[in-house]
Design a protein around this motif. Structure first.
Motif, PDB file in Angstrom:
ATOM      1  N   ALA A 207       0.827  -1.223   0.000  1.00 36.82           N
ATOM      2  CA  ALA A 207       0.000   0.000   0.000  1.00 36.82           C
ATOM      3  C   ALA A 207       0.859   1.271   0.000  1.00 36.82           C
ATOM      4  O   ALA A 207       0.433   2.314  -0.479  1.00 36.82           O
ATOM      5  CB  ALA A 207      -0.924  -0.003   1.220  1.00 36.82           C
ATOM      6  N   TYR A 208       2.100   1.184   0.546  1.00 39.61           N
ATOM      7  CA  TYR A 208       2.960   2.370   0.635  1.00 39.61           C
ATOM      8  C   TYR A 208       4.085   2.331  -0.397  1.00 39.61           C
ATOM      9  O   TYR A 208       5.164   2.894  -0.167  1.00 39.61           O
ATOM     10  CB  TYR A 208       3.518   2.508   2.064  1.00 39.61           C
ATOM     11  N   ALA A 209       3.815   1.682  -1.538  1.00 40.38           N
ATOM     12  CA  ALA A 209       4.830   1.549  -2.598  1.00 40.38           C
ATOM     13  C   ALA A 209       5.490   2.882  -2.941  1.00 40.38           C
ATOM     14  O   ALA A 209       6.687   2.943  -3.210  1.00 40.38           O
ATOM     15  CB  ALA A 209       4.172   0.988  -3.855  1.00 40.38           C
ATOM     16  N   GLU A 210       4.708   3.961  -2.941  1.00 37.25           N
ATOM     17  CA  GLU A 210       5.245   5.245  -3.424  1.00 37.25           C
ATOM     18  C   GLU A 210       5.556   6.224  -2.294  1.00 37.25           C
ATOM     19  O   GLU A 210       5.934   7.358  -2.560  1.00 37.25           O
ATOM     20  CB  GLU A 210       4.267   5.872  -4.421  1.00 37.25           C
ATOM     21  N   CYS A 290       2.160  14.479  -9.404  1.00 38.60           N
ATOM     22  CA  CYS A 290       1.433  14.536  -8.133  1.00 38.60           C
ATOM     23  C   CYS A 290       1.967  13.483  -7.149  1.00 38.60           C
ATOM     24  O   CYS A 290       1.978  13.707  -5.940  1.00 38.60           O
ATOM     25  CB  CYS A 290      -0.062  14.360  -8.361  1.00 38.60           C
ATOM     26  N   VAL A 291       2.435  12.362  -7.668  1.00 44.39           N
ATOM     27  CA  VAL A 291       2.949  11.305  -6.783  1.00 44.39           C
ATOM     28  C   VAL A 291       4.224  11.797  -6.093  1.00 44.39           C
ATOM     29  O   VAL A 291       4.394  11.640  -4.873  1.00 44.39           O
ATOM     30  CB  VAL A 291       3.218  10.000  -7.572  1.00 44.39           C
ATOM     31  N   ALA A 292       5.092  12.452  -6.892  1.00 42.22           N
ATOM     32  CA  ALA A 292       6.331  12.995  -6.317  1.00 42.22           C
ATOM     33  C   ALA A 292       6.003  14.093  -5.303  1.00 42.22           C
ATOM     34  O   ALA A 292       6.645  14.197  -4.249  1.00 42.22           O
ATOM     35  CB  ALA A 292       7.218  13.536  -7.427  1.00 42.22           C
ATOM     36  N   THR A 296       7.024  14.102  -1.404  1.00 42.18           N
ATOM     37  CA  THR A 296       7.803  15.199  -0.805  1.00 42.18           C
ATOM     38  C   THR A 296       7.063  15.774   0.409  1.00 42.18           C
ATOM     39  O   THR A 296       7.681  16.094   1.424  1.00 42.18           O
ATOM     40  CB  THR A 296       8.046  16.308  -1.848  1.00 42.18           C
ATOM     41  N   MET A 297       5.749  15.879   0.280  1.00 39.24           N
ATOM     42  CA  MET A 297       4.961  16.414   1.401  1.00 39.24           C
ATOM     43  C   MET A 297       5.148  15.540   2.652  1.00 39.24           C
ATOM     44  O   MET A 297       5.412  16.044   3.744  1.00 39.24           O
ATOM     45  CB  MET A 297       3.481  16.455   1.010  1.00 39.24           C
ATOM     46  N   TYR A 298       5.041  14.214   2.473  1.00 41.54           N
ATOM     47  CA  TYR A 298       5.216  13.334   3.638  1.00 41.54           C
ATOM     48  C   TYR A 298       6.644  13.398   4.170  1.00 41.54           C
ATOM     49  O   TYR A 298       6.871  13.341   5.377  1.00 41.54           O
ATOM     50  CB  TYR A 298       4.836  11.887   3.297  1.00 41.54           C
ATOM     51  N   ARG A 299       7.610  13.545   3.255  1.00 42.12           N
ATOM     52  CA  ARG A 299       9.000  13.608   3.717  1.00 42.12           C
ATOM     53  C   ARG A 299       9.240  14.879   4.539  1.00 42.12           C
ATOM     54  O   ARG A 299       9.854  14.833   5.599  1.00 42.12           O
ATOM     55  CB  ARG A 299       9.954  13.566   2.519  1.00 42.12           C
TER      56      ARG A 299
END
Ligand code: PLP
Length: 421
Positions: A207-210, A290-292, A296-299
């Protein structure tokens, strides 16, 4: 008629309920609770995906029952993702199925392949459906360690040799909820070899592949040659595209497992609403910036959270992936256990976290902290945690300059989300 139903009796009281109740009561009192207890993405789905849904819903042909296993274009789009991202070629006809979120797929495949009394191997701690999908289906669960290393492989080997009846399936989840551990391909190679040797199915939850932050990009177990003889892998749009409410996930891999899940689901559902499936194609096959951005937001949130916790005197490892930090209780609070600590933190700091015990007995001694608030709110949370620690006699390390931020009000919808997500 008074006795509890058999399947319901197999479900223990919901560990998160106590903390949830305290959270709800605090909100009713008008307190501002910073809720890091859930895994519910708080940012909107990218506009081009929403636009595709809106466009499709305007066409009345999309209002009919859909296709239970997913429209062909959607299964092709998932196969396209696997080809691009993992260099894994999948047959969209026989090796891919769309599910109503990956949780539904995990639960229904567990039911499809389980006979009462089967032994299933599940890491502990883990995301609750990993074990309860099987428990509801009548299996017994044997816990194995949750770290993707030699210790897990040794425990698996022991479990295979000593469990009666012999285990039929194993579930893994990296990057992991709740521990945030990430596995590499070498680990999957060993896992696949072991499962093939002993005729054990593997269900991998990706589920957290990306959602990863460093150089270790999460691999797919299907990259291992021969994996699809015994493995199926679940992926989800929930976190990758902030689409948790849309309920769109996938299973891919072993054709026999895919057929079993397809069969069960053909009795249970008519598939996701067609506009959701069409929008999911737009997600998987459209622009991927949008995936990147989401990554980045989570990082950035992770960096703010971990820095803030360290400044508060709480030594929490920085997660490499997932949307959680897996935090050992600070030494001063270790005795009280994760549920009481979570309640105390809520009461005194106004910060909600998920007690580790809710993810299995070996989750005791930890809390899970979700990256589900923006950086200002995370700063606010860690400042409150710092004051809390000081009040309890913990001396924080020397202060480093920090920028402040205003509180952002929560919406009602955010407040009702499930704690186990
Ligand atoms: C590890 C893991 N698997 C599966 C899910 C469920 O995802 P979905 O929304 O696809 O059902 C979650 C949700 O939090 C999760 O953490």
């Amino acid at each position: 008629m008074t006795e509890e139903f058999h399947r319901i009796r197999r479900l223990p009281p919901y560990v998160f309920a106590e903390v949830n109740k305290a959270k709800a009561a605090a909100r009713v009192r008008g307190e501002d609770i910073i809720d890091l207890g859930m895994g519910n993405p708080d940012t909107p789905t990218p506009p081009h995906i929403v636009q595709k849904l809106v466009e499709t819903v305007a066409d009345p042909r999309s209002h009919r029952y859909s296709v239970s296993r997913g429209i062909p274009g959607l299964r092709r789009a998932l196969a396209g993702y696997y080809a691009r991202r993992f260099d894994v070629k999948l047959d969209p006809e026989t090796e891919v199925i769309a599910t109503l979120g990956s949780k539904e797929g995990l639960a229904n495949l567990s039911a499809a392949i389980t006979s009462p009394g089967d032994t299933i191997l599940v890491p502990n701690p883990s995301y609750p459906i990993h074990q309860f999908g099987f428990i509801i289906a009548g299996a017994s669960v044997r816990s194995i360690p949750a770290t993707p290393d030699e210790e897990m492989l040794r425990a698996l080997d022991r479990a295979v040799r000593h469990s009666v009846p012999k285990p039929t399936a194993l579930i893994v989840n990296f990057p992991s909820n709740p521990t945030a551990y990430v596995a590499d391909l070498d680990f999957y190679r060993e896992l696949v070899a072991l499962a093939r040797r002993h005729d054990i199915w593997i269900m991998s939850d990706l589920a957290y592949a990306e959602i990863y932050f460093g150089d270790r990009v999460p691999p797919s177990i299907l990259q291992v040659p021969g994996a699809r003889d015994i493995a199926v892998e679940f992926t989800s749009l929930s976190k990758t595209y902030s689409m948790a409410g849309w309920r769109m996930g996938f299973a891919a891999g072993n054709p026999r497992l895919i057929t079993a899940l397809t069969r069960i689901k053909s009795y249970l559902d008519y598939g996701a609403f067609t506009p959701i499936q069409v929008a999911a194609v737009a997600a998987l096959s459209g622009p991927q910036d949008c995936v990147a951005e989401i990554r980045t937001m989570y990082r950035d949130r992770r960096d703010v959270l971990i820095r803030g916790l360290h400044a508060a005197g709480w030594d929490v490892p920085s997660p490499e992936g997932s949307m959680f930090a897996w935090a050992p209780l600070p030494p001063a609070f270790r005795e009280m256990g994760s549920v009481d600590f979570s309640k105390l933190l809520l009461k005194e700091a106004g910060v909600a976290v998920a007690p580790g015990l809710g993810f299995g007995e070996y989750g005791e001694g930890f809390v899970r902290i979700g990256l589900v608030e923006n950086t200002q709110r995370l700063r606010q949370a860690t400042r409150a945690i710092k004051q809390f620690m000081i009040r309890h006699g913990v001396t924080p390390p020397p202060a480093r300059p920090e920028t402040g931020g205003a509180a952002v009000p929560r919406t009602e919808a955010e407040a009702v989300a499930n704690a186990d997500a």
